[in-house]
Design a protein around this motif. Structure first.
Motif, PDB file in Angstrom:
ATOM      1  N   VAL A 232       0.837  -1.208   0.000  1.00 41.47           N
ATOM      2  CA  VAL A 232       0.000   0.000   0.000  1.00 41.47           C
ATOM      3  C   VAL A 232       0.869   1.252   0.000  1.00 41.47           C
ATOM      4  CG1 VAL A 232      -1.633   1.361   1.368  1.00 41.47           C
ATOM      5  CG2 VAL A 232      -1.979  -1.098   1.093  1.00 41.47           C
TER       6      VAL A 232
ATOM      7  N   GLN B 127      -8.760  -6.318   8.735  1.00 44.88           N
ATOM      8  CA  GLN B 127      -9.183  -5.399   7.662  1.00 44.88           C
ATOM      9  C   GLN B 127      -9.565  -4.038   8.233  1.00 44.88           C
ATOM     10  OE1 GLN B 127     -12.995  -4.995   6.667  1.00 44.88           O
ATOM     11  NE2 GLN B 127     -12.331  -3.325   5.318  1.00 44.88           N
ATOM     12  N   SER B 128     -10.232  -4.034   9.380  1.00 45.48           N
ATOM     13  CA  SER B 128     -10.629  -2.782  10.020  1.00 45.48           C
ATOM     14  C   SER B 128      -9.404  -1.986  10.470  1.00 45.48           C
ATOM     15  CB  SER B 128     -11.544  -3.084  11.206  1.00 45.48           C
ATOM     16  OG  SER B 128     -11.828  -1.910  11.947  1.00 45.48           O
TER      17      SER B 128
ATOM     18  N   PHE C 188      -6.303  -2.375   9.360  1.00 45.99           N
ATOM     19  CA  PHE C 188      -5.537  -2.048   8.152  1.00 45.99           C
ATOM     20  C   PHE C 188      -6.083  -0.767   7.521  1.00 45.99           C
ATOM     21  CE2 PHE C 188      -4.289  -2.894   3.660  1.00 45.99           C
ATOM     22  CZ  PHE C 188      -2.938  -3.215   3.838  1.00 45.99           C
ATOM     23  N   LYS C 189      -7.391  -0.679   7.456  1.00 43.39           N
ATOM     24  CA  LYS C 189      -8.042   0.504   6.880  1.00 43.39           C
ATOM     25  C   LYS C 189      -7.787   1.735   7.744  1.00 43.39           C
ATOM     26  CE  LYS C 189     -12.542   2.085   5.139  1.00 43.39           C
ATOM     27  NZ  LYS C 189     -13.970   1.676   4.919  1.00 43.39           N
TER      28      LYS C 189
ATOM     29  N   TYR D  43      -5.571   3.796   5.053  1.00 41.74           N
ATOM     30  CA  TYR D  43      -6.549   4.056   3.987  1.00 41.74           C
ATOM     31  C   TYR D  43      -6.127   5.185   3.052  1.00 41.74           C
ATOM     32  CZ  TYR D  43     -10.844   4.890   1.473  1.00 41.74           C
ATOM     33  OH  TYR D  43     -11.765   5.037   0.473  1.00 41.74           O
TER      34      TYR D  43
ATOM     35  N   SER E  85      -8.906   2.393  -2.784  1.00 43.08           N
ATOM     36  CA  SER E  85     -10.074   2.061  -1.961  1.00 43.08           C
ATOM     37  C   SER E  85     -10.461   0.582  -2.051  1.00 43.08           C
ATOM     38  CB  SER E  85     -11.267   2.938  -2.353  1.00 43.08           C
ATOM     39  OG  SER E  85     -11.560   2.790  -3.737  1.00 43.08           O
TER      40      SER E  85
ATOM     41  N   TRP F  23      -8.624  -2.063  -2.135  1.00 40.31           N
ATOM     42  CA  TRP F  23      -7.824  -2.913  -1.244  1.00 40.31           C
ATOM     43  C   TRP F  23      -8.322  -2.856   0.201  1.00 40.31           C
ATOM     44  CZ3 TRP F  23      -1.987  -1.980  -2.861  1.00 40.31           C
ATOM     45  CH2 TRP F  23      -1.753  -2.654  -4.058  1.00 40.31           C
ATOM     46  N   PHE F  24      -9.141  -1.865   0.525  1.00 40.54           N
ATOM     47  CA  PHE F  24      -9.604  -1.699   1.906  1.00 40.54           C
ATOM     48  C   PHE F  24     -11.022  -2.212   2.123  1.00 40.54           C
ATOM     49  CE2 PHE F  24      -6.179   1.349   1.316  1.00 40.54           C
ATOM     50  CZ  PHE F  24      -5.416   1.131   2.448  1.00 40.54           C
ATOM     51  N   THR F  25     -11.675  -2.681   1.054  1.00 41.52           N
ATOM     52  CA  THR F  25     -12.982  -3.334   1.215  1.00 41.52           C
ATOM     53  C   THR F  25     -12.747  -4.747   1.740  1.00 41.52           C
ATOM     54  OG1 THR F  25     -12.989  -4.271  -1.015  1.00 41.52           O
ATOM     55  CG2 THR F  25     -13.881  -2.029  -0.750  1.00 41.52           C
TER      56      THR F  25
ATOM     57  N   PHE G   5      -9.433  -6.670   0.569  1.00 46.03           N
ATOM     58  CA  PHE G   5      -8.451  -7.027   1.597  1.00 46.03           C
ATOM     59  C   PHE G   5      -8.216  -8.531   1.607  1.00 46.03           C
ATOM     60  CE2 PHE G   5      -7.321  -8.278   5.966  1.00 46.03           C
ATOM     61  CZ  PHE G   5      -6.183  -7.503   6.146  1.00 46.03           C
TER      62      PHE G   5
END
Length: 414
Positions: free
Chosen positions: A173, A220-221, A223-224, A228, A233, A235-237, A241
């Motif tokens: 990222v 994921q949460s 990471f975002k 972010y 964007s 990659w953060f869903t 992810f």
């Protein structure tokens, strides 16, 4: 969109020469691409040397006092410091200290967050590629910093032996964030094997265990929250992810570095009179016995990386090439294990030597669980009529191994 062939060789030393020796071809929809020889390659020849698109140390390294360059993973301990720590003998003195290649006087820290590099060149390379987006500055010891919370969550879910790192994804990222040509980096990362949604779940399950869905959602949460960027964007869903997680879990190549191992190899190359050779060999044998008693098998500073050209190599249970890291850093050397003819596919093994000696059924069980395919190499085809049974000896070995042990073997020893 596929990356141009030129890009596939862009991270290789002497890329022009490598492109004249090998090529990447699409085989079929099932196997995907493969690496093929364009000219004859002799046994023992280094086919190419490649640096990774991105790499990262495993997060448990620091907890066990392993020290490595944050960019190239080169060991930062001298061979003697390494031997003292691993053997638990503080007064240990190694003969031939001049053979140690670690140069502490060249080491540099990031002036903001204090992470260490083996040289000013590595510090600058990291800053230019991804570190500006990841540097914690004075908050590097703050447990509430979003990146530290992400690291802590990963450690709590993925115990040693580690097989991949959430920070490899973070550096992907950060690399795209910092890049001027973001599209090129997207294309390069898209070259790695991708999976269908049900296969991605299997990979996440293998890496995180039975509670993987809840753990994946938490990662994921975090990471975002930490990384972010609107331009990335997808990659953060949750779906994006999971795909990124699967990409790293499938394609991450284990990297092991050790200043002690490098010193031992240098000692082996010394031309010594018979008695001195016996004394040195005896000293090294005893040192490894002391290390085994004190530390066990985990001698290297470990991490993983994404290697563009090496990732094109398919698996065979009778490989004609192998990857290694003889330079005590992240440079991957792919070497021929046998003579390779023009037009022949260059294959490595995703299994270690012991696993390759198992039955076809046992080998394919490991490959199916960890890489989601069934092998059809000549060895497996020749053993197709064998009963799908596992020997008592192999069953005993399997019961003594954890899933993490198997993955660690495959990813580090490939």
């Amino acid at each position: 969109m596929a990356a141009p062939q030129d890009d596939m060789f862009s991270l290789c030393a002497d890329s022009c020469k490598v492109s004249q020796s090998v090529e990447v071809r699409l085989i079929d929809k099932t196997k995907g691409k493969g690496l093929f020889a364009k000219r004859g390659i002799k046994k023992g020849v280094t086919i190419f040397i490649e640096r990774p698109l991105v790499s990262a140390q495993f997060l448990w390294n620091s907890s066990y006092k392993y020290k490595a360059c944050e960019y190239c993973l080169s060991a930062l301990e001298t061979s003697e410091e390494n031997a003292k720590r691993l053997s638990g003998i503080p007064g240990l003195s190694l003969p031939h200290p001049e053979l140690c290649r670690v140069r502490p006087e060249l080491h540099q820290a990031c002036p903001q967050c204090q992470v260490m590099y083996c040289s000013s060149e590595c510090r600058q390379a990291a800053a230019d590629q991804y570190h500006q987006a990841l540097c914690l500055g004075p908050s590097h010891n703050d447990p509430d910093h979003p990146i530290n919370k992400l690291k802590d969550a990963w450690r709590s879910m993925h115990y040693p032996p580690e097989t991949c790192s959430i920070m490899l994804m973070a550096r992907m990222v950060a690399t795209v964030k910092q890049a001027q040509d973001k599209g090129r980096w997207h294309k390069l990362f898209s070259q790695f094997c991708s999976r269908a949604a049900n296969e991605e779940d299997e990979i996440a399950h293998k890496l995180l265990g039975e509670q993987f869905k809840g753990q994946l959602a938490l990662l994921q949460s975090l990471f975002k929250a930490a990384l972010y960027d609107d331009r990335l964007s997808r990659w953060f869903t949750p779906e994006g992810f999971r795909s990124l997680f699967s990409l790293v879990g499938t394609n991450g190549q284990g990297i092991g570095t050790s200043s002690l191992s490098q010193w031992v190899h240098a000692c082996d190359a010394l031309e010594l009179p018979g008695q001195q050779r016996e004394q040195l060999d005896s000293f090294i044998d005893q040192l490894y016995k002391d290390i085994e008693k004190e530390t066990g098998d985990f001698l290297n500073c470990e991490g993983s990386g994404l290697f563009l050209l090496q990732s094109s190599c398919n698996h065979s249970c009778i490989p004609n090439a192998e990857a290694s890291f003889p330079d005590n850093n992240f440079l991957l050397h792919l070497s021929a294990l046998s003579d390779i003819s023009p037009g022949e596919e260059i294959c490595i093994s995703y299994l270690d030597c012991c696993q390759r000696d198992r039955s076809r059924h046992s080998r394919n069980k490991i490959l199916r669980e960890n890489y989601l395919f069934v092998c059809s190499c000549p060895k497996c085809v020749s053993q197709m009529d064998e009963l799908d049974l596992t020997s008592d000896e192999e069953e005993g070995e399997a019961e003594g191994e954890t899933e993490g042990d198997e993955l660690e073997d495959e990813m580090t020893d490939v």
